[in-house]
Motif scaffolding. Structure first.
Motif, mmCIF file in Angstrom:
data_model
loop_
_atom_site.group_PDB
_atom_site.id
_atom_site.type_symbol
_atom_site.label_atom_id
_atom_site.label_comp_id
_atom_site.label_asym_id
_atom_site.label_seq_id
_atom_site.Cartn_x
_atom_site.Cartn_y
_atom_site.Cartn_z
ATOM 1 N N GLU A 1 4.273 131.352 56.497
ATOM 2 C CA GLU A 1 5.687 131.056 56.280
ATOM 3 C C GLU A 1 6.453 132.330 55.927
ATOM 4 O O GLU A 1 6.207 132.957 54.896
ATOM 5 C CB GLU A 1 5.851 130.031 55.154
ATOM 6 N N ILE A 2 7.396 132.693 56.792
ATOM 7 C CA ILE A 2 8.187 133.912 56.619
ATOM 8 C C ILE A 2 9.216 133.687 55.506
ATOM 9 O O ILE A 2 9.892 132.660 55.484
ATOM 10 C CB ILE A 2 8.899 134.282 57.932
ATOM 11 N N PRO A 3 9.366 134.640 54.587
ATOM 12 C CA PRO A 3 10.392 134.505 53.549
ATOM 13 C C PRO A 3 11.791 134.405 54.158
ATOM 14 O O PRO A 3 12.030 134.867 55.278
ATOM 15 C CB PRO A 3 10.251 135.795 52.747
ATOM 16 N N CYS A 4 12.721 133.825 53.409
ATOM 17 C CA CYS A 4 14.094 133.688 53.902
ATOM 18 C C CYS A 4 14.718 135.063 54.108
ATOM 19 O O CYS A 4 14.264 136.065 53.552
ATOM 20 C CB CYS A 4 14.931 132.854 52.935
ATOM 21 N N ALA A 5 15.783 135.092 54.908
ATOM 22 C CA ALA A 5 16.524 136.328 55.154
ATOM 23 C C ALA A 5 17.038 136.874 53.831
ATOM 24 O O ALA A 5 17.466 136.121 52.954
ATOM 25 C CB ALA A 5 17.679 136.051 56.110
ATOM 26 N N ARG A 6 16.990 138.217 53.695
ATOM 27 C CA ARG A 6 17.384 138.830 52.429
ATOM 28 C C ARG A 6 17.716 140.305 52.620
ATOM 29 O O ARG A 6 17.333 140.919 53.598
ATOM 30 C CB ARG A 6 16.268 138.685 51.403
ATOM 31 N N TYR A 7 18.412 140.820 51.622
ATOM 32 C CA TYR A 7 18.682 142.250 51.536
ATOM 33 C C TYR A 7 18.661 142.633 50.056
ATOM 34 O O TYR A 7 18.598 141.765 49.184
ATOM 35 C CB TYR A 7 20.028 142.608 52.192
ATOM 36 N N ASP A 8 18.684 143.920 49.761
ATOM 37 C CA ASP A 8 18.611 144.438 48.386
ATOM 38 C C ASP A 8 17.338 144.017 47.654
ATOM 39 O O ASP A 8 17.323 143.920 46.432
ATOM 40 C CB ASP A 8 19.835 144.019 47.558
ATOM 41 N N HIS A 9 16.267 143.768 48.379
ATOM 42 C CA HIS A 9 14.994 143.380 47.781
ATOM 43 C C HIS A 9 14.137 144.616 47.529
ATOM 44 O O HIS A 9 14.465 145.716 47.961
ATOM 45 C CB HIS A 9 14.258 142.386 48.688
ATOM 46 N N VAL B 1 6.963 141.549 48.551
ATOM 47 C CA VAL B 1 8.415 141.504 48.680
ATOM 48 C C VAL B 1 8.942 140.704 47.502
ATOM 49 O O VAL B 1 8.516 139.565 47.283
ATOM 50 C CB VAL B 1 8.839 140.819 50.009
ATOM 51 N N PHE B 2 9.861 141.306 46.740
ATOM 52 C CA PHE B 2 10.401 140.624 45.570
ATOM 53 C C PHE B 2 11.928 140.588 45.608
ATOM 54 O O PHE B 2 12.583 141.592 45.840
ATOM 55 C CB PHE B 2 9.975 141.311 44.279
ATOM 56 N N GLY B 3 12.456 139.378 45.339
ATOM 57 C CA GLY B 3 13.877 139.202 45.075
ATOM 58 C C GLY B 3 14.799 139.609 46.197
ATOM 59 O O GLY B 3 14.505 139.460 47.370
ATOM 60 N N GLY B 4 15.964 140.126 45.793
ATOM 61 C CA GLY B 4 17.009 140.496 46.728
ATOM 62 C C GLY B 4 18.158 139.499 46.670
ATOM 63 O O GLY B 4 18.326 138.774 45.679
ATOM 64 N N ARG B 5 18.919 139.460 47.745
ATOM 65 C CA ARG B 5 20.047 138.528 47.862
ATOM 66 C C ARG B 5 19.964 137.825 49.203
ATOM 67 O O ARG B 5 19.580 138.418 50.205
ATOM 68 C CB ARG B 5 21.376 139.255 47.730
ATOM 69 N N ASP B 6 20.332 136.534 49.211
ATOM 70 C CA ASP B 6 20.264 135.752 50.443
ATOM 71 C C ASP B 6 21.600 135.791 51.181
ATOM 72 O O ASP B 6 22.513 136.539 50.815
ATOM 73 C CB ASP B 6 19.804 134.323 50.165
ATOM 74 N N SER B 7 21.734 134.970 52.220
ATOM 75 C CA SER B 7 22.928 134.990 53.072
ATOM 76 C C SER B 7 24.190 134.536 52.351
ATOM 77 O O SER B 7 25.295 134.832 52.794
ATOM 78 C CB SER B 7 22.699 134.146 54.325
ATOM 79 N N SER B 8 24.056 133.827 51.230
ATOM 80 C CA SER B 8 25.240 133.433 50.452
ATOM 81 C C SER B 8 25.482 134.407 49.298
ATOM 82 O O SER B 8 26.300 134.142 48.424
ATOM 83 C CB SER B 8 25.087 132.002 49.928
ATOM 84 N N ILE C 1 6.178 149.601 57.031
ATOM 85 C CA ILE C 1 6.605 148.220 57.269
ATOM 86 C C ILE C 1 8.017 148.053 56.729
ATOM 87 O O ILE C 1 8.301 148.401 55.586
ATOM 88 C CB ILE C 1 5.640 147.230 56.615
ATOM 89 N N LEU C 2 8.901 147.536 57.584
ATOM 90 C CA LEU C 2 10.288 147.283 57.210
ATOM 91 C C LEU C 2 10.536 145.789 57.319
ATOM 92 O O LEU C 2 10.219 145.181 58.346
ATOM 93 C CB LEU C 2 11.229 148.043 58.145
ATOM 94 N N PHE C 3 11.105 145.191 56.280
ATOM 95 C CA PHE C 3 11.361 143.754 56.283
ATOM 96 C C PHE C 3 12.762 143.490 55.765
ATOM 97 O O PHE C 3 13.178 144.029 54.746
ATOM 98 C CB PHE C 3 10.351 143.004 55.410
ATOM 99 N N GLY C 4 13.476 142.618 56.477
ATOM 100 C CA GLY C 4 14.777 142.168 56.009
ATOM 101 C C GLY C 4 15.846 143.229 56.092
ATOM 102 O O GLY C 4 15.830 144.099 56.943
ATOM 103 N N GLY C 5 16.806 143.126 55.164
ATOM 104 C CA GLY C 5 17.978 143.992 55.210
ATOM 105 C C GLY C 5 19.104 143.268 55.919
ATOM 106 O O GLY C 5 19.094 142.040 56.061
ATOM 107 N N LYS C 6 20.076 144.021 56.391
ATOM 108 C CA LYS C 6 21.194 143.430 57.129
ATOM 109 C C LYS C 6 21.190 143.965 58.545
ATOM 110 O O LYS C 6 20.860 145.137 58.778
ATOM 111 C CB LYS C 6 22.527 143.755 56.455
ATOM 112 N N ASP C 7 21.577 143.111 59.493
ATOM 113 C CA ASP C 7 21.627 143.531 60.887
ATOM 114 C C ASP C 7 22.945 144.253 61.176
ATOM 115 O O ASP C 7 23.736 144.519 60.269
ATOM 116 C CB ASP C 7 21.384 142.343 61.825
ATOM 117 N N GLU C 8 23.181 144.539 62.452
ATOM 118 C CA GLU C 8 24.379 145.292 62.837
ATOM 119 C C GLU C 8 25.686 144.554 62.526
ATOM 120 O O GLU C 8 26.749 145.157 62.466
ATOM 121 C CB GLU C 8 24.328 145.672 64.328
ATOM 122 N N ASN C 9 25.608 143.252 62.300
ATOM 123 C CA ASN C 9 26.785 142.452 61.927
ATOM 124 C C ASN C 9 26.831 142.175 60.425
ATOM 125 O O ASN C 9 27.579 141.320 59.977
ATOM 126 C CB ASN C 9 26.798 141.136 62.712
#
Length: 85
Positions: free
Chosen positions: A39-47, A58-65, A6-14
């Motif tokens: 309810e799907i968690p907010c977009a994130r990476y480095d989680h 799924v724990f933590g990470g960084r959001d779009s800001s 299972i893969l969740f989140g990360g960053k897209d091609e942009n």
């Protein structure tokens, strides 16, 4: 989760954070976009993600800001469905 990655989140091609979930069938190498309920968690990476029994956490990470997240989400895997809690 047996024979499925299972893969969740990360960053897209942009390089924009994502909250999309994919499943990869290890036996067939088939990747599909996961269908979930709840309810799907907010977009994130480095989680961090881990599996315990039939739950993916799924724990933590960084959001779009680029702000650090300190939240925990659970995805329950049942026969034929995945439920965010």
């Amino acid at each position: 989760v047996q024979n499925v990655m299972i893969l969740f989140g990360g960053k897209d091609e942009n390089f924009v954070p994502s909250n999309v979930l994919f499943t990869l069938d290890i036996d067939t190498s088939e990747m599909t976009r996961g269908k979930t309920v709840g309810e799907i968690p907010c977009a994130r990476y480095d989680h961090a993600m881990c599996v315990s029994g039939q739950n993916v956490f799924v724990f933590g990470g960084r959001d779009s800001s680029d702000a650090a997240l300190n939240d925990l989400h659970s995805l329950e895997i049942r026969e034929g469905e995945m439920i965010w809690k």
